[in-house]
Write a protein that holds these residues in place. Sequence first.
Motif, PDB file in Angstrom:
ATOM      1  N   CYS A 266       6.256   3.789 -12.115  1.00  9.95           N
ATOM      2  CA  CYS A 266       6.273   2.419 -12.645  1.00  9.95           C
ATOM      3  C   CYS A 266       7.079   1.476 -11.754  1.00  9.95           C
ATOM      4  O   CYS A 266       6.691   0.321 -11.542  1.00  9.95           O
ATOM      5  CB  CYS A 266       6.816   2.414 -14.072  1.00  9.95           C
ATOM      6  N   LYS A 267       8.181   1.974 -11.208  1.00 15.39           N
ATOM      7  CA  LYS A 267       8.991   1.161 -10.298  1.00 15.39           C
ATOM      8  C   LYS A 267       8.216   0.835  -9.022  1.00 15.39           C
ATOM      9  O   LYS A 267       8.295  -0.273  -8.493  1.00 15.39           O
ATOM     10  CB  LYS A 267      10.292   1.894  -9.958  1.00 15.39           C
ATOM     11  N   ALA A 268       7.445   1.812  -8.543  1.00 21.06           N
ATOM     12  CA  ALA A 268       6.648   1.590  -7.334  1.00 21.06           C
ATOM     13  C   ALA A 268       5.583   0.530  -7.575  1.00 21.06           C
ATOM     14  O   ALA A 268       5.353  -0.350  -6.725  1.00 21.06           O
ATOM     15  CB  ALA A 268       6.004   2.905  -6.884  1.00 21.06           C
ATOM     16  N   TYR A 269       4.925   0.588  -8.738  1.00 23.20           N
ATOM     17  CA  TYR A 269       3.872  -0.393  -9.052  1.00 23.20           C
ATOM     18  C   TYR A 269       4.443  -1.803  -9.170  1.00 23.20           C
ATOM     19  O   TYR A 269       3.872  -2.760  -8.622  1.00 23.20           O
ATOM     20  CB  TYR A 269       3.146  -0.004 -10.340  1.00 23.20           C
ATOM     21  N   LEU A 270       5.569  -1.939  -9.863  1.00 20.91           N
ATOM     22  CA  LEU A 270       6.194  -3.260  -9.962  1.00 20.91           C
ATOM     23  C   LEU A 270       6.626  -3.734  -8.569  1.00 20.91           C
ATOM     24  O   LEU A 270       6.464  -4.921  -8.235  1.00 20.91           O
ATOM     25  CB  LEU A 270       7.404  -3.213 -10.899  1.00 20.91           C
TER      26      LEU A 270
ATOM     27  N   CYS B  14       3.122  14.102  -9.970  1.00 21.89           N
ATOM     28  CA  CYS B  14       4.326  14.888 -10.315  1.00 21.89           C
ATOM     29  C   CYS B  14       4.847  14.566 -11.712  1.00 21.89           C
ATOM     30  O   CYS B  14       5.896  15.074 -12.109  1.00 21.89           O
ATOM     31  CB  CYS B  14       5.447  14.597  -9.319  1.00 21.89           C
ATOM     32  N   ASN B  15       4.141  13.682 -12.431  1.00 27.06           N
ATOM     33  CA  ASN B  15       4.614  13.211 -13.738  1.00 27.06           C
ATOM     34  C   ASN B  15       5.977  12.532 -13.647  1.00 27.06           C
ATOM     35  O   ASN B  15       6.773  12.598 -14.587  1.00 27.06           O
ATOM     36  CB  ASN B  15       4.668  14.369 -14.756  1.00 27.06           C
ATOM     37  N   ALA B  16       6.243  11.906 -12.494  1.00 30.82           N
ATOM     38  CA  ALA B  16       7.507  11.180 -12.311  1.00 30.82           C
ATOM     39  C   ALA B  16       7.265   9.726 -12.722  1.00 30.82           C
ATOM     40  O   ALA B  16       7.126   8.820 -11.889  1.00 30.82           O
ATOM     41  CB  ALA B  16       7.962  11.278 -10.864  1.00 30.82           C
ATOM     42  N   THR B  17       7.199   9.522 -14.026  1.00 29.59           N
ATOM     43  CA  THR B  17       6.764   8.225 -14.581  1.00 29.59           C
ATOM     44  C   THR B  17       7.651   7.066 -14.136  1.00 29.59           C
ATOM     45  O   THR B  17       7.145   5.989 -13.792  1.00 29.59           O
ATOM     46  CB  THR B  17       6.745   8.301 -16.123  1.00 29.59           C
TER      47      THR B  17
ATOM     48  N   ALA C 123       0.831  -1.209   0.000  1.00 31.22           N
ATOM     49  CA  ALA C 123       0.000   0.000   0.000  1.00 31.22           C
ATOM     50  C   ALA C 123       0.865   1.259   0.000  1.00 31.22           C
ATOM     51  O   ALA C 123       0.549   2.243  -0.680  1.00 31.22           O
ATOM     52  CB  ALA C 123      -0.934  -0.007   1.211  1.00 31.22           C
ATOM     53  N   SER C 124       1.975   1.233   0.740  1.00 25.72           N
ATOM     54  CA  SER C 124       2.893   2.388   0.759  1.00 25.72           C
ATOM     55  C   SER C 124       3.504   2.613  -0.618  1.00 25.72           C
ATOM     56  O   SER C 124       3.651   3.751  -1.065  1.00 25.72           O
ATOM     57  CB  SER C 124       4.008   2.169   1.790  1.00 25.72           C
ATOM     58  N   LEU C 125       3.866   1.514  -1.283  1.00 26.68           N
ATOM     59  CA  LEU C 125       4.441   1.637  -2.627  1.00 26.68           C
ATOM     60  C   LEU C 125       3.405   2.155  -3.623  1.00 26.68           C
ATOM     61  O   LEU C 125       3.726   2.948  -4.509  1.00 26.68           O
ATOM     62  CB  LEU C 125       5.006   0.287  -3.076  1.00 26.68           C
ATOM     63  N   LEU C 126       2.158   1.734  -3.453  1.00 27.80           N
ATOM     64  CA  LEU C 126       1.087   2.233  -4.333  1.00 27.80           C
ATOM     65  C   LEU C 126       0.829   3.722  -4.078  1.00 27.80           C
ATOM     66  O   LEU C 126       0.541   4.480  -5.008  1.00 27.80           O
ATOM     67  CB  LEU C 126      -0.188   1.413  -4.138  1.00 27.80           C
ATOM     68  N   GLN C 127       0.945   4.144  -2.813  1.00 24.79           N
ATOM     69  CA  GLN C 127       0.827   5.570  -2.490  1.00 24.79           C
ATOM     70  C   GLN C 127       1.945   6.360  -3.160  1.00 24.79           C
ATOM     71  O   GLN C 127       1.721   7.461  -3.668  1.00 24.79           O
ATOM     72  CB  GLN C 127       0.900   5.778  -0.976  1.00 24.79           C
ATOM     73  N   LEU C 128       3.143   5.782  -3.146  1.00 22.48           N
ATOM     74  CA  LEU C 128       4.270   6.411  -3.829  1.00 22.48           C
ATOM     75  C   LEU C 128       3.965   6.545  -5.316  1.00 22.48           C
ATOM     76  O   LEU C 128       4.218   7.596  -5.932  1.00 22.48           O
ATOM     77  CB  LEU C 128       5.542   5.578  -3.608  1.00 22.48           C
ATOM     78  N   GLY C 129       3.388   5.491  -5.903  1.00 18.79           N
ATOM     79  CA  GLY C 129       3.025   5.537  -7.319  1.00 18.79           C
ATOM     80  C   GLY C 129       2.017   6.626  -7.618  1.00 18.79           C
ATOM     81  O   GLY C 129       2.134   7.341  -8.621  1.00 18.79           O
ATOM     82  N   LEU C 130       1.054   6.785  -6.722  1.00 13.86           N
ATOM     83  CA  LEU C 130       0.030   7.826  -6.898  1.00 13.86           C
ATOM     84  C   LEU C 130       0.647   9.217  -6.795  1.00 13.86           C
ATOM     85  O   LEU C 130       0.326  10.113  -7.586  1.00 13.86           O
ATOM     86  CB  LEU C 130      -1.059   7.645  -5.835  1.00 13.86           C
TER      87      LEU C 130
END
Length: 296
Positions: A191-195, A184-187, A172-179
């Motif tokens: 993507c790294k957070a989602y994986l 911030c458009n930090a693609t 969940a923390s990594l998904l929050q990071l992804g959000l």
Amino acid sequence: MPASDPEKLIAKADKLTKLSLTRWSADWRNATLLYEEAANLFRVAKKNEKAKEAFEKASKGQEMLSSPWDAAKDMESAAALAKELGNWNEVSDFYRRASELYMECGRPQPASDALAKAARALEDTIPDAAVQLYNDASTILEEDGKEQMAFDLYRAASSVYIKLEKYSDAAASLLQLGLAADKCNATNSQCKAYLGAIIVYLYAHDFKQAEKCYNDCSQVDAFLRSDQNRCASKLLSAYTEGDIEEIKRLAQSNTVSNLDHVVIKLARKLPTGDVSALKTDAAKEEEEPLDENDLT
């Protein structure tokens, strides 16, 4: 009075803050200067307990003088000394108070930093408190529209959750990071957070949640077209096929090697459970055609 005697400085300062028949109002300005001077002298002399108490008094003095910024600075000094002394509850309380004082000044960045300092200090001793502090610190930055500055806080929180074996919370923390990265458009970070989240679920041997996470994240166009998506897709396919060697090969891939260190460590231990059961389940689903006459 020798200026180098902090005990006498404290005594004089205490006297200035106490009302009497001859003193009808407290002299917080001079008292606070004396408390700060004594605190620094105690700190130099390595008398940390007394230095901590003096900084607490100085912080209160700065509050009485309506100077929350200076009060926060003195409270942070008290917190750092509490850390040296191993007074972990005080570390949390003092840094939280410093954070509140910074917010009174309208300064969310140092307010967040104060909570992060507390979290780092408590990671090994009170990890549950540490993750809460990391989460609170990132919330302050989010509410200020500074999501990009919270990336490391999300990573730190997920790392502590993994140590606590709270894998759903870590994901969940990594998904929050992804959000946050999405805003911030930090693609790449997104993507790294989602994986990373998908790998955490796989490590916890929760294939269904890993698959759901993959499907949800694939709704994001940036992830759908990424190397991280391709790696996740291959990993999930290897699981459904029960291909242990392919899982291990993907865990060593460059895409995984570029993730956060704590996620890489989990990936290198995949698979953690019996993947042959997944292969059996997948085969059963393929073998059972829909019976049009069976409406139950």
